[in-house]
Motif scaffolding. Sequence first.
Motif, PDB file in Angstrom:
ATOM      1  N   LEU A 105       0.421   5.468   8.328  1.00 57.99           N
ATOM      2  CA  LEU A 105       0.222   4.327   7.428  1.00 57.99           C
ATOM      3  C   LEU A 105      -0.605   4.713   6.202  1.00 57.99           C
ATOM      4  O   LEU A 105      -0.373   4.210   5.101  1.00 57.99           O
ATOM      5  N   ASN A 106      -1.570   5.597   6.414  1.00 57.92           N
ATOM      6  CA  ASN A 106      -2.449   5.991   5.311  1.00 57.92           C
ATOM      7  C   ASN A 106      -1.710   6.740   4.203  1.00 57.92           C
ATOM      8  O   ASN A 106      -2.235   6.878   3.090  1.00 57.92           O
ATOM      9  N   THR A 107      -0.507   7.237   4.493  1.00 58.85           N
ATOM     10  CA  THR A 107       0.278   7.943   3.477  1.00 58.85           C
ATOM     11  C   THR A 107       1.186   7.001   2.699  1.00 58.85           C
ATOM     12  O   THR A 107       1.814   7.428   1.722  1.00 58.85           O
ATOM     13  N   LEU A 108       1.275   5.736   3.115  1.00 62.08           N
ATOM     14  CA  LEU A 108       2.234   4.799   2.538  1.00 62.08           C
ATOM     15  C   LEU A 108       1.561   3.812   1.595  1.00 62.08           C
ATOM     16  O   LEU A 108       0.415   3.420   1.814  1.00 62.08           O
ATOM     17  N   PRO A 109       2.263   3.360   0.559  1.00 63.59           N
ATOM     18  CA  PRO A 109       1.742   2.265  -0.266  1.00 63.59           C
ATOM     19  C   PRO A 109       1.711   0.973   0.538  1.00 63.59           C
ATOM     20  O   PRO A 109       2.318   0.870   1.616  1.00 63.59           O
ATOM     21  N   ASP A 110       1.017  -0.039   0.003  1.00 66.74           N
ATOM     22  CA  ASP A 110       0.792  -1.279   0.755  1.00 66.74           C
ATOM     23  C   ASP A 110       2.082  -1.901   1.276  1.00 66.74           C
ATOM     24  O   ASP A 110       2.164  -2.295   2.447  1.00 66.74           O
ATOM     25  N   ALA A 111       3.091  -2.028   0.434  1.00 63.48           N
ATOM     26  CA  ALA A 111       4.317  -2.720   0.842  1.00 63.48           C
ATOM     27  C   ALA A 111       5.013  -1.996   1.989  1.00 63.48           C
ATOM     28  O   ALA A 111       5.478  -2.635   2.949  1.00 63.48           O
ATOM     29  N   GLN A 112       5.075  -0.677   1.926  1.00 59.76           N
ATOM     30  CA  GLN A 112       5.726   0.077   3.001  1.00 59.76           C
ATOM     31  C   GLN A 112       4.887   0.063   4.273  1.00 59.76           C
ATOM     32  O   GLN A 112       5.427  -0.018   5.385  1.00 59.76           O
ATOM     33  N   ARG A 161       2.928  -2.327   5.178  1.00 57.01           N
ATOM     34  CA  ARG A 161       3.111  -3.679   5.719  1.00 57.01           C
ATOM     35  C   ARG A 161       4.420  -3.772   6.493  1.00 57.01           C
ATOM     36  O   ARG A 161       4.481  -4.354   7.591  1.00 57.01           O
ATOM     37  N   ALA A 162       5.481  -3.208   5.947  1.00 56.20           N
ATOM     38  CA  ALA A 162       6.775  -3.233   6.620  1.00 56.20           C
ATOM     39  C   ALA A 162       6.714  -2.503   7.959  1.00 56.20           C
ATOM     40  O   ALA A 162       7.308  -2.952   8.957  1.00 56.20           O
ATOM     41  N   ARG A 163       6.002  -1.394   8.017  1.00 53.62           N
ATOM     42  CA  ARG A 163       5.864  -0.657   9.285  1.00 53.62           C
ATOM     43  C   ARG A 163       5.058  -1.472  10.298  1.00 53.62           C
ATOM     44  O   ARG A 163       5.392  -1.502  11.481  1.00 53.62           O
ATOM     45  N   LEU A 164       4.021  -2.138   9.846  1.00 52.63           N
ATOM     46  CA  LEU A 164       3.235  -2.970  10.763  1.00 52.63           C
ATOM     47  C   LEU A 164       4.063  -4.125  11.311  1.00 52.63           C
ATOM     48  O   LEU A 164       3.922  -4.500  12.482  1.00 52.63           O
ATOM     49  N   LEU A 165       4.937  -4.684  10.496  1.00 49.34           N
ATOM     50  CA  LEU A 165       5.763  -5.809  10.941  1.00 49.34           C
ATOM     51  C   LEU A 165       6.756  -5.398  12.028  1.00 49.34           C
ATOM     52  O   LEU A 165       7.316  -6.261  12.704  1.00 49.34           O
ATOM     53  N   GLU A 166       6.966  -4.108  12.207  1.00 53.74           N
ATOM     54  CA  GLU A 166       7.845  -3.624  13.272  1.00 53.74           C
ATOM     55  C   GLU A 166       7.159  -3.619  14.640  1.00 53.74           C
ATOM     56  O   GLU A 166       7.816  -3.476  15.669  1.00 53.74           O
ATOM     57  N   GLY A 207      -8.461  -0.763   5.410  1.00 53.99           N
ATOM     58  CA  GLY A 207      -9.314  -0.779   4.231  1.00 53.99           C
ATOM     59  C   GLY A 207      -8.562  -0.928   2.930  1.00 53.99           C
ATOM     60  O   GLY A 207      -9.039  -0.489   1.879  1.00 53.99           O
ATOM     61  N   ARG A 208      -7.383  -1.588   2.959  1.00 50.41           N
ATOM     62  CA  ARG A 208      -6.605  -1.825   1.737  1.00 50.41           C
ATOM     63  C   ARG A 208      -7.212  -3.035   1.024  1.00 50.41           C
ATOM     64  O   ARG A 208      -6.831  -4.178   1.257  1.00 50.41           O
ATOM     65  N   ILE A 209      -8.148  -2.777   0.156  1.00 52.63           N
ATOM     66  CA  ILE A 209      -8.990  -3.825  -0.419  1.00 52.63           C
ATOM     67  C   ILE A 209      -8.232  -4.703  -1.414  1.00 52.63           C
ATOM     68  O   ILE A 209      -8.748  -5.744  -1.846  1.00 52.63           O
TER      69      ILE A 209
END
Length: 291
Positions: free
Chosen positions: A202-209, A211-216, A234-236
């Motif tokens: 996740l730390n390698t991905l931008p916020d939108a991507q 978020r999409a991975r978390l939604l899985e 920590g995505r402020i």
Amino acid sequence: MHIALRPLPPLDFALTARVLRRSTRNLVDRVDEDGTWTRAVVLSQGPTLLRGRQHGAKIVFDAAPAGARDRRAVEAFVTRLFSLDLDLAPFWRRVRRERGFAELALRCAGLRPQRFPTLFEALANGIYCQQLSLAAGMTRMGHLAERFGPRTPDGARFGAPRADLVARAPLPALRNTGLSARRAAQLRDLARLPLERFEDELNTLPDAQARARLLELPGVGPWTADYVLLRGLGRIDVFPSGDIGAAHTLGRILGRVMDPPAAVRFAARFAPMRGMLYFCMLGYVLGAPRG
């Protein structure tokens, strides 16, 4: 062990710790009347009580028993938990320009965002607080910590729930913490994931991507995904969508009705730190007015 850290000003550690705790029903984090924060953490010698308190421009942390080899781990732990390496000056400059925010600036001056020490703790908080009042969610999280958190040697305090213990727990034990059968199964499934490796991804991905991975993940909806992005990764710049409590507080400050979508739109003016506005909604409620 005694560690003194000096984060960038402004600093109000007592308020920051109260916002971390959120509710007296939080049994993992404790904040005393004098602003001292305590939490049980696992160090090289086992569960240890970690304390922190502000002294002038510094925060002094003490852990006992703890060895010298734990110093680096403790510094990394509290730096992550309280975002001690984050420069918040741009956010506070923006707050001071916002009409109607004078009281918020007074109540929240020195507040720092808080990030859960592990991705599992962020996910568990999200699962337990979904569509519930803060008090109800924290009560149920307390039950989980009592059963699956490490205890200090005297047995008086326990820390955040451990993923490995939850992963091995029978479903009835998880249901006894206040979860439905479906939510209990989802929490156990989350605990069984390789979360450290997943967090690295996740730390390698931008916020939108990200978020999409978390939604899985099982049990993770839009609000929980945003919550984990902000408080786990920590995505402020993430303001959790669908948060009724934050929207209500923002509307109260601005003197108008505010629903969650409107709150997200309003928060956009605080980019790239719109998530800090979310913490200020808690700080506004918990922070005493200052003369």
